[in-house]
Design an enzyme around this catalytic site. Sequence first.
Site, PDB file in Angstrom:
ATOM      1  N   ASP A  84      41.097  -4.600 -40.861  1.00 28.14           N
ATOM      2  CA  ASP A  84      42.085  -3.898 -40.060  1.00 28.14           C
ATOM      3  C   ASP A  84      43.012  -3.118 -40.979  1.00 28.14           C
ATOM      4  O   ASP A  84      42.995  -3.308 -42.192  1.00 28.14           O
ATOM      5  CB  ASP A  84      42.845  -4.839 -39.123  1.00 28.14           C
ATOM      6  CG  ASP A  84      43.700  -5.874 -39.849  1.00 28.14           C
ATOM      7  OD1 ASP A  84      43.499  -6.066 -41.063  1.00 28.14           O
ATOM      8  OD2 ASP A  84      44.551  -6.485 -39.198  1.00 28.14           O
ATOM      9  N   PHE A  97      40.706   0.600 -46.601  1.00 31.42           N
ATOM     10  CA  PHE A  97      41.105   0.382 -47.988  1.00 31.42           C
ATOM     11  C   PHE A  97      41.999   1.492 -48.552  1.00 31.42           C
ATOM     12  O   PHE A  97      42.545   1.345 -49.637  1.00 31.42           O
ATOM     13  CB  PHE A  97      39.884   0.197 -48.909  1.00 31.42           C
ATOM     14  CG  PHE A  97      39.104  -1.047 -48.633  1.00 31.42           C
ATOM     15  CD1 PHE A  97      39.575  -2.282 -49.046  1.00 31.42           C
ATOM     16  CD2 PHE A  97      37.908  -1.006 -47.934  1.00 31.42           C
ATOM     17  CE1 PHE A  97      38.882  -3.455 -48.780  1.00 31.42           C
ATOM     18  CE2 PHE A  97      37.193  -2.167 -47.659  1.00 31.42           C
ATOM     19  CZ  PHE A  97      37.673  -3.392 -48.090  1.00 31.42           C
ATOM     20  N   HIS A 219      34.639  -9.899 -50.865  1.00 31.90           N
ATOM     21  CA  HIS A 219      35.700  -8.932 -50.605  1.00 31.90           C
ATOM     22  C   HIS A 219      36.423  -8.624 -51.917  1.00 31.90           C
ATOM     23  O   HIS A 219      36.571  -9.512 -52.770  1.00 31.90           O
ATOM     24  CB  HIS A 219      36.677  -9.530 -49.585  1.00 31.90           C
ATOM     25  CG  HIS A 219      37.623  -8.547 -49.005  1.00 31.90           C
ATOM     26  ND1 HIS A 219      38.798  -8.177 -49.636  1.00 31.90           N
ATOM     27  CD2 HIS A 219      37.582  -7.840 -47.852  1.00 31.90           C
ATOM     28  CE1 HIS A 219      39.426  -7.290 -48.894  1.00 31.90           C
ATOM     29  NE2 HIS A 219      38.722  -7.067 -47.799  1.00 31.90           N
TER      30      HIS A 219
END
Length: 255
Positions: A84, A97, A219
Amino acid sequence: MQNELFQASNEPIRLTRWQPSDWPVAAGWGGAIAEFLSSQAGLALWRAIEARINAGAVIYPPTPFRALELTPLDQVRVVILGQDPYHGAGQAQGLAFSVASGVKVPPSLRNIFKEIGRETGDMAIPSLKNGSLVRWAEQGVLLLNTCLTVEDGLPASHAKLGWEGLTDAFITLVAEHNKNVIFMLWGAHAQAKQALIQTPQILANKSRVNEHLVLCANHPSPLSAMRPPAPFIGCGHFGLANAFLIKQGLPSINW
């Protein structure tokens, strides 16, 4: 001092009303958007976000469809999935990002730059102070968050409002419509979308399945970027993506 609600360019940095007709998109996305917005899920999302705005919630970004504005469907060559938008004032610009120019580069993006620098040998990249990834979007990199809005200071606050129904449709649309796409799936949330990339329609035509390249790693967050079994730092995804594009006779991405 920068106003809380406006960037230095005097552009709004928050969503002030639910008005998708004011959120421009490039060619190819309109059909999926119109279908979703007219559905029960789309109407429920509209009511939920409008209720939060009317309650005084500060919601980012001002244009939730920015990634679709900058990258037409036919030009998508790489898909990078985020979760998000950033939840700080002035950060979110509708691209996964990415942060607006002049905003401090967040830790996950610093690790992304660090990995690009490691792969390319360009040690100036990890120290980049401009965190805007508009330059990637304009080269065919779809920087898609799976949830397109968030409230100030409240990460994942809109994760259950229904955006995923639309963004899942975008992922499936790219996988079915385009060939030779690289999907970069970082972290468990993004990797859960693999089933959308290899849908039954694509699997039925086996020659289509192998045209996409799916790259998985942890991640890039500092909490997981170095963690086994698939650390982000050292993943080599940016070089692998360009090698794949070149093999298909397509231009590489200038990361």
